[in-house]
Design a protein around this motif. Structure first.
Motif, PDB file in Angstrom:
ATOM      1  N   TYR B  34       0.839  -1.196   0.000  1.00 17.32           N
ATOM      2  CA  TYR B  34       0.000   0.000   0.000  1.00 17.32           C
ATOM      3  C   TYR B  34       0.877   1.249   0.000  1.00 17.32           C
ATOM      4  O   TYR B  34       1.958   1.264   0.577  1.00 17.32           O
ATOM      5  CB  TYR B  34      -0.866   0.063   1.269  1.00 17.32           C
ATOM      6  N   TRP B  35       0.353   2.281  -0.618  1.00 18.53           N
ATOM      7  CA  TRP B  35       0.996   3.596  -0.543  1.00 18.53           C
ATOM      8  C   TRP B  35      -0.022   4.624  -0.066  1.00 18.53           C
ATOM      9  O   TRP B  35      -1.152   4.701  -0.585  1.00 18.53           O
ATOM     10  CB  TRP B  35       1.558   4.017  -1.893  1.00 18.53           C
ATOM     11  N   TYR B  36       0.422   5.400   0.912  1.00 15.96           N
ATOM     12  CA  TYR B  36      -0.340   6.535   1.419  1.00 15.96           C
ATOM     13  C   TYR B  36       0.571   7.755   1.387  1.00 15.96           C
ATOM     14  O   TYR B  36       1.798   7.636   1.355  1.00 15.96           O
ATOM     15  CB  TYR B  36      -0.792   6.301   2.870  1.00 15.96           C
ATOM     16  N   ARG B  37      -0.025   8.911   1.412  1.00 15.29           N
ATOM     17  CA  ARG B  37       0.772  10.125   1.562  1.00 15.29           C
ATOM     18  C   ARG B  37       0.116  11.045   2.573  1.00 15.29           C
ATOM     19  O   ARG B  37      -1.095  10.974   2.814  1.00 15.29           O
ATOM     20  CB  ARG B  37       0.959  10.844   0.230  1.00 15.29           C
ATOM     21  N   GLN B  38       0.945  11.904   3.158  1.00 13.36           N
ATOM     22  CA  GLN B  38       0.449  12.846   4.153  1.00 13.36           C
ATOM     23  C   GLN B  38       0.998  14.220   3.816  1.00 13.36           C
ATOM     24  O   GLN B  38       2.209  14.456   3.909  1.00 13.36           O
ATOM     25  CB  GLN B  38       0.861  12.435   5.568  1.00 13.36           C
ATOM     26  N   ILE B  39       0.088  15.069   3.415  1.00 17.70           N
ATOM     27  CA  ILE B  39       0.432  16.451   3.153  1.00 17.70           C
ATOM     28  C   ILE B  39       0.398  17.183   4.489  1.00 17.70           C
ATOM     29  O   ILE B  39      -0.446  16.888   5.340  1.00 17.70           O
ATOM     30  CB  ILE B  39      -0.545  17.059   2.131  1.00 17.70           C
ATOM     31  N   HIS B  49      -2.729   0.537  -4.129  1.00 15.70           N
ATOM     32  CA  HIS B  49      -2.199  -0.681  -3.544  1.00 15.70           C
ATOM     33  C   HIS B  49      -2.158  -1.779  -4.593  1.00 15.70           C
ATOM     34  O   HIS B  49      -2.825  -1.689  -5.638  1.00 15.70           O
ATOM     35  CB  HIS B  49      -3.019  -1.125  -2.328  1.00 15.70           C
ATOM     36  N   GLY B  50      -1.365  -2.833  -4.322  1.00 18.54           N
ATOM     37  CA  GLY B  50      -1.250  -3.939  -5.269  1.00 18.54           C
ATOM     38  C   GLY B  50      -0.707  -5.177  -4.597  1.00 18.54           C
ATOM     39  O   GLY B  50      -0.117  -5.110  -3.517  1.00 18.54           O
ATOM     40  N   LEU B  51      -0.884  -6.308  -5.263  1.00 17.09           N
ATOM     41  CA  LEU B  51      -0.389  -7.581  -4.742  1.00 17.09           C
ATOM     42  C   LEU B  51       0.842  -8.028  -5.514  1.00 17.09           C
ATOM     43  O   LEU B  51       1.912  -8.239  -4.941  1.00 17.09           O
ATOM     44  CB  LEU B  51      -1.481  -8.642  -4.824  1.00 17.09           C
ATOM     45  N   LYS B  52       0.715  -8.215  -6.820  1.00 18.38           N
ATOM     46  CA  LYS B  52       1.881  -8.609  -7.605  1.00 18.38           C
ATOM     47  C   LYS B  52       1.882  -8.004  -9.006  1.00 18.38           C
ATOM     48  O   LYS B  52       2.924  -7.902  -9.626  1.00 18.38           O
ATOM     49  CB  LYS B  52       1.991 -10.128  -7.703  1.00 18.38           C
ATOM     50  N   ASN B  53       0.724  -7.590  -9.467  1.00 20.86           N
ATOM     51  CA  ASN B  53       0.666  -6.950 -10.772  1.00 20.86           C
ATOM     52  C   ASN B  53       0.845  -5.441 -10.630  1.00 20.86           C
ATOM     53  O   ASN B  53       0.552  -4.873  -9.596  1.00 20.86           O
ATOM     54  CB  ASN B  53      -0.680  -7.225 -11.440  1.00 20.86           C
ATOM     55  N   ASN B  54       1.321  -4.825 -11.676  1.00 21.07           N
ATOM     56  CA  ASN B  54       1.421  -3.366 -11.671  1.00 21.07           C
ATOM     57  C   ASN B  54       0.018  -2.777 -11.672  1.00 21.07           C
ATOM     58  O   ASN B  54      -0.908  -3.328 -12.264  1.00 21.07           O
ATOM     59  CB  ASN B  54       2.216  -2.893 -12.883  1.00 21.07           C
ATOM     60  N   ILE B  64       5.590  -3.284  -9.094  1.00 20.72           N
ATOM     61  CA  ILE B  64       6.081  -4.273  -8.134  1.00 20.72           C
ATOM     62  C   ILE B  64       6.991  -5.234  -8.886  1.00 20.72           C
ATOM     63  O   ILE B  64       6.611  -5.765  -9.934  1.00 20.72           O
ATOM     64  CB  ILE B  64       4.915  -5.033  -7.477  1.00 20.72           C
ATOM     65  N   THR B  65       8.186  -5.454  -8.358  1.00 18.29           N
ATOM     66  CA  THR B  65       9.120  -6.368  -9.027  1.00 18.29           C
ATOM     67  C   THR B  65       8.571  -7.790  -9.022  1.00 18.29           C
ATOM     68  O   THR B  65       7.712  -8.150  -8.206  1.00 18.29           O
ATOM     69  CB  THR B  65      10.490  -6.338  -8.341  1.00 18.29           C
ATOM     70  N   GLU B  66       9.104  -8.590  -9.906  1.00 17.77           N
ATOM     71  CA  GLU B  66       8.587  -9.949 -10.067  1.00 17.77           C
ATOM     72  C   GLU B  66       8.742 -10.777  -8.791  1.00 17.77           C
ATOM     73  O   GLU B  66       7.877 -11.591  -8.458  1.00 17.77           O
ATOM     74  CB  GLU B  66       9.317 -10.648 -11.225  1.00 17.77           C
TER      75      GLU B  66
END
Lengths: 115, 112
Positions: B34-39, B49-54, B64-66
């Motif tokens: 997961y990616w979040y940001r805080q301004i 967010h992702g599991l294994k696929n871009n 995400i690398t292989e």
């Protein structure tokens, strides 16, 4: 929906006083989280609820901290007695993981200053 | 949950792509990135967010690398409003362990 609503936005209190922070999650969300943020420690997870039931409170720093969720639309975080080291920004977040949606929505936070 | 490693800070020129790396070498097969940001002064905001696929959405792309041991968040055309702290988080995707644990993140400064 107005998003996650926290109140008050700012709170200044004297050491030893009781402080109650409030959170209204997004309607329909089944998870609620309380976080604390300081410069030294970053964002710390204090406690989280699933369907109003506390699941993990291992992040609650000490017995002076307590959290409740009496119903799906309201939660409180209470500090009694408060101490200067409790000064921080406290965030509440909610999410709808129960339906496989994994984004957590955060409120604007309550900035607590204990003098 | 697996730990993540991110650079403390990065700069990016306005209009250029911002590539934020994250190392999660101990990630397990059922953990998501997961990616979040805080301004500044605001609550964290979900990005992607992702599991294994871009993955790609209106905000960013996640590569995400292989072997899934690292990932990169890409903001294709950074603006000044993208200046924020970016958090890479690894967690289980099931509803049984819903907590998000934030590290120190990467402070991205977008410069004119």
């Amino acid at each position: 929906d107005a998003g996650v609503i926290q109140s008050p936005r700012h709170e200044v209190t004297e050491m030893g006083q009781e402080v109650t922070l409030r959170c209204k999650p997004i309607s329909g969300h089944d998870y609620l989280f309380w976080y604390r943020q300081t410069m030294m420690r970053g964002l710390e997870l204090l406690i989280y609820f699933n369907n109003n039931v506390p699941i993990d409170d291992s992040g609650m720093p000490e017995d002076r901290f307590s959290a409740k969720m009496p119903n799906a639309s309201f939660s409180t975080l209470k500090i009694q007695p408060s101490e200067p080291r409790d000064s921080a920004v406290y965030f509440c977040a909610s999410s709808e993981w129960g339906r496989g949606i994994t984004e957590a929505f955060f409120g604007q936070g309550t900035r607590l200053t204990v003098v | 949950d697996a730990k993540t490693t991110q650079p403390t800070s990065m700069d990016c020129a306005e209009g250029r792509a911002a590539n934020l790396p994250c190392n999660h070498s101990t990630i397990s097969g059922n953990e998501y990135v997961y990616w979040y940001r805080q301004i500044h002064s605001q609550g964290p905001q979900y990005i992607i967010h992702g599991l294994k696929n871009n993955e790609t959405n209106e905000m960013a792309s996640l590569i995400i690398t292989e072997d899934r041991k690292s990932s990169t968040l890409i903001l294709p055309h950074a603006t000044l409003r993208d200046t924020a702290v970016y958090y890479c988080i690894v967690r289980f995707g099931s509803s049984n362990t819903g907590k998000l644990i934030f590290g120190q993140g990467t402070t991205l400064q977008v410069k004119p």
